[in-house]
Write an enzyme that holds these catalytic residues in place. Structure first.
Site, short mmCIF file in Angstrom:
data_model
loop_
_atom_site.label_atom_id
_atom_site.label_comp_id
_atom_site.label_asym_id
_atom_site.label_seq_id
_atom_site.Cartn_x
_atom_site.Cartn_y
_atom_site.Cartn_z
N THR A 13 -16.60 37.78 25.55
CA THR A 13 -15.41 37.13 26.10
C THR A 13 -14.17 37.82 25.55
O THR A 13 -14.18 38.39 24.46
CB THR A 13 -15.36 35.64 25.74
OG1 THR A 13 -15.08 35.48 24.34
CG2 THR A 13 -16.67 34.93 26.08
N GLY A 14 -13.09 37.78 26.32
CA GLY A 14 -11.87 38.47 25.92
C GLY A 14 -12.12 39.96 25.77
O GLY A 14 -11.69 40.59 24.80
N GLY A 18 -8.31 45.45 23.06
CA GLY A 18 -8.44 45.29 21.62
C GLY A 18 -9.87 45.28 21.12
O GLY A 18 -10.69 46.13 21.47
N ILE A 19 -10.19 44.31 20.25
CA ILE A 19 -11.51 44.23 19.64
C ILE A 19 -12.58 44.03 20.70
O ILE A 19 -13.68 44.59 20.61
CB ILE A 19 -11.54 43.10 18.59
CG1 ILE A 19 -10.64 43.47 17.40
CG2 ILE A 19 -12.96 42.82 18.12
CD1 ILE A 19 -10.43 42.34 16.41
N GLY A 20 -12.30 43.24 21.72
CA GLY A 20 -13.29 43.01 22.78
C GLY A 20 -13.66 44.29 23.49
O GLY A 20 -14.85 44.56 23.74
N SER A 143 -11.29 34.95 11.68
CA SER A 143 -10.11 35.60 11.10
C SER A 143 -10.14 35.40 9.60
O SER A 143 -10.69 34.40 9.10
CB SER A 143 -8.83 35.00 11.68
OG SER A 143 -7.68 35.47 10.97
N TYR A 156 -3.15 28.80 14.51
CA TYR A 156 -4.15 29.85 14.64
C TYR A 156 -5.16 29.76 13.50
O TYR A 156 -6.37 29.83 13.71
CB TYR A 156 -3.46 31.21 14.65
CG TYR A 156 -4.39 32.40 14.80
CD1 TYR A 156 -4.82 32.81 16.05
CD2 TYR A 156 -4.82 33.11 13.69
CE1 TYR A 156 -5.66 33.90 16.19
CE2 TYR A 156 -5.66 34.19 13.81
CZ TYR A 156 -6.08 34.59 15.07
OH TYR A 156 -6.92 35.67 15.20
#
Length: 266
Positions: A13-14, A18-20, A143, A156
């Site tokens: 997902t996502g 970036g990281i995805g 995170s 967050y």
């Protein structure tokens, strides 16, 4: 070393940025086929084309993962494309902004938790029937702020702490058929930071500095031993390891990819 990921199905997902994106390409390089979810249709199209050049099958679905309907439709689309096969679920989607507690309305809290936490819950709910039958792996992107919160962004940090709790509870509930782990990245230079309204811009407003200067100032405050932001590939490498047979005895773990930001012994 052989990761054992060739011809396995990994849903991310996502995935568009970036990281995805780095994670998707890292899986593709190991021969895994990909199910990709994101609201960014153009980013998904670009990523899918690049991954297919590596010789794997890719099915992408545009989905608003901040909603229950979006998660359900997206997961059903990619799962059905692979004949309801699934080996790895990577929950990666997330968003955040630098805001103080006083800045946060109920609506802002709901939005943060809806995307950063409830999307994980909903995606897992869709994947579990398949994973319970055949076995598999769930990896949640958390995170370093889940374990060592800073004054901002508090919403967050709370959403990511919830992700760690979910990870630990599911690892106990779903073992031994399903391994459940989390990565806990530190500051990583991705569109999550650089996009308009992202961490860099809002951190600039918070510190009353230009965005890049504000980020560098924040890193000094956090006293990172490696004294830099991470890269998406550095996080993706750990995600792929945790999904692989090389990590077959790893579950209920939180793997920091944070440049040494976490100072505690545990």
């Amino acid at each position: 070393m052989d990761t054992g990921l060739k011809n396995r199905i990994a849903v991310i997902t996502g995935a568009a940025d970036g990281i995805g994106r780095s994670t998707a390409l890292a899986f593709a390089r190991e021969g895994a086929h990909l199910g990709l979810l994101d609201i960014n249709a153009a980013g998904l199209e670009s990523l899918a084309a690049e991954a297919r050049e590596l010789g794997v099958s890719v099915h992408a679905a545009q989905a608003d993962l901040s909603t229950a309907e979006g998660v359900s439709r997206g997961m059903q689309a990619v799962q059905s494309s692979f004949g309801n096969r699934l080996d790895v679920l990577v929950n990666n989607v997330g968003a955040g902004a630098i805001r103080t507690f006083d800045d946060l309305t109920d609506a802002a809290w709901d939005a943060t938790l809806g995307l950063n936490f409830m999307s994980y819950v909903r995606a897992i709910r869709c994947a579990l029937p398949i994973l319970r039958e055949h076995g598999g792996v769930i990896i949640n992107n958390a995170s370093d702020l889940a374990r060592q919160p800073e004054p901002v962004p508090i919403d967050y940090s709370v959403s990511k702490a919830a992700v760690l709790s979910l990870t630990k509870a599911l690892a106990r509930a779903e073992g031994p058929r399903i391994r459940v782990n989390a990565v806990a990245p530190g500051p990583t230079w991705t569109p999550f930071w650089t996009k308009p309204g992202g961490f860099a811009e809002t951190m600039g407003r918070y510190h009353k500095m230009e965005p890049r200067a504000a980020v560098e100032h924040e890193m000094k405050l956090r006293q990172l031993p490696l004294q830099r932001l991470g890269t998406p590939d550095e996080v993706a490498n750990v995600i792929v390891f945790l999904a692989s047979d090389l990590a077959s005895f790893v579950t209920s773990a939180v793997w920091g990819v944070d440049g040494g930001s976490i100072r505690s012994m545990i």
